[in-house]
Design a protein around this motif. Structure first.
Motif, PDB file in Angstrom:
ATOM      1  N   CYS A  47      -4.526   1.599  39.881  1.00 52.71           N
ATOM      2  CA  CYS A  47      -5.798   0.758  40.587  1.00 52.71           C
ATOM      3  C   CYS A  47      -6.230  -0.357  39.605  1.00 52.71           C
ATOM      4  O   CYS A  47      -6.500  -0.162  38.556  1.00 52.71           O
TER       5      CYS A  47
ATOM      6  N   CYS B 114      -8.491  -2.514  40.518  1.00 53.87           N
ATOM      7  CA  CYS B 114      -9.663  -3.316  40.670  1.00 53.87           C
ATOM      8  C   CYS B 114     -10.858  -3.495  39.817  1.00 53.87           C
ATOM      9  O   CYS B 114     -10.543  -2.748  38.755  1.00 53.87           O
TER      10      CYS B 114
ATOM     11  N   TRP C 188      -4.792  -2.622  44.855  1.00 57.62           N
ATOM     12  CA  TRP C 188      -5.813  -3.742  44.452  1.00 57.62           C
ATOM     13  C   TRP C 188      -5.135  -4.748  43.806  1.00 57.62           C
ATOM     14  O   TRP C 188      -5.925  -5.117  42.658  1.00 57.62           O
TER      15      TRP C 188
ATOM     16  N   SER D  59      -6.795  -8.185  43.158  1.00 59.26           N
ATOM     17  CA  SER D  59      -8.096  -8.313  42.484  1.00 59.26           C
ATOM     18  C   SER D  59      -7.713  -8.085  41.129  1.00 59.26           C
ATOM     19  O   SER D  59      -8.860  -7.939  40.032  1.00 59.26           O
ATOM     20  N   ARG D  60      -6.528  -8.029  40.474  1.00 64.90           N
ATOM     21  CA  ARG D  60      -6.293  -7.843  39.051  1.00 64.90           C
ATOM     22  C   ARG D  60      -6.790  -8.773  38.001  1.00 64.90           C
ATOM     23  O   ARG D  60      -6.748 -10.191  38.565  1.00 64.90           O
TER      24      ARG D  60
ATOM     25  N   GLU E 270      -4.555  -4.485  48.502  1.00 61.09           N
ATOM     26  CA  GLU E 270      -5.855  -3.920  48.465  1.00 61.09           C
ATOM     27  C   GLU E 270      -5.605  -2.272  48.214  1.00 61.09           C
ATOM     28  O   GLU E 270      -4.394  -1.992  47.649  1.00 61.09           O
ATOM     29  N   GLN E 271      -6.525  -1.749  49.118  1.00 58.46           N
ATOM     30  CA  GLN E 271      -6.190  -0.210  48.851  1.00 58.46           C
ATOM     31  C   GLN E 271      -4.810   0.400  49.698  1.00 58.46           C
ATOM     32  O   GLN E 271      -4.329  -0.398  50.579  1.00 58.46           O
TER      33      GLN E 271
END
Ligand SMILES: [Zn+2]
Ligand SMILES: [Zn+2]
Length: 136
Positions: A25, A27, A110, A113-114, A129-130
């Motif tokens: 993840c 995020c 995510w 969003s990295r 995303e998720q």
């Protein structure tokens, strides 16, 4: 059987088996909590997971408004497996013995969003995303 512990050894756990799949993840919450590009976890069925010692040293934190909690050792700060799901434990891959031999990155979540400096160089699936497809 796999057994593992945090950096200081205060908290230890074991589980019967894990899938070879690693989920990462990217995020911002995971970035902050690790100070790195995110967190890598393997999923373990809840009924195959056991805490061995040190549960009194586990601290959890969740962002206001979120049900997702971060689990960590109050002594050394290592991230710990989280009981964030009724069926699975989210076990940080970096805790596993043998440098995680046999594990392979299956998916990144995510990704949109990295961090700007976070370049993904493996063949894992990338989800913006998720990922709601589960581990299967
Ligand atoms: Zn510790
Ligand atoms: Zn995250």
């Amino acid at each position: 059987m796999v057994s593992a512990h945090c950096n200081c050894g205060a908290v230890a756990f074991e589980f019967d088996s894990a899938s070879e799949d690693v989920f990462i993840c990217h995020c911002f919450i995971c970035r902050r909590s690790t100070g790195a590009n995110g967190i890598a976890v393997v999923l373990v069925p809840r009924d195959e997971f056991r805490w061995l010692q040190g549960q009194e040293n586990i601290v959890t934190w969740s962002r206001p408004g979120s049900q997702w909690a971060t689990w960590f050792c109050r002594v050394c700060g290592s991230r710990l497996p989280g009981e964030n799901d009724s069926e699975r434990m989210f076990v940080p891959a970096g805790l596993l013995p043998g440098a995680g031999a046999g594990l392979k990155v299956r998916a990144h979540i995510w990704v949109d969003s990295r961090a700007e400096w976070d370049e993904i160089g493996d063949n894992g699936q990338q989800h913006p995303e998720q990922y709601v497809g589960g581990a299967g």
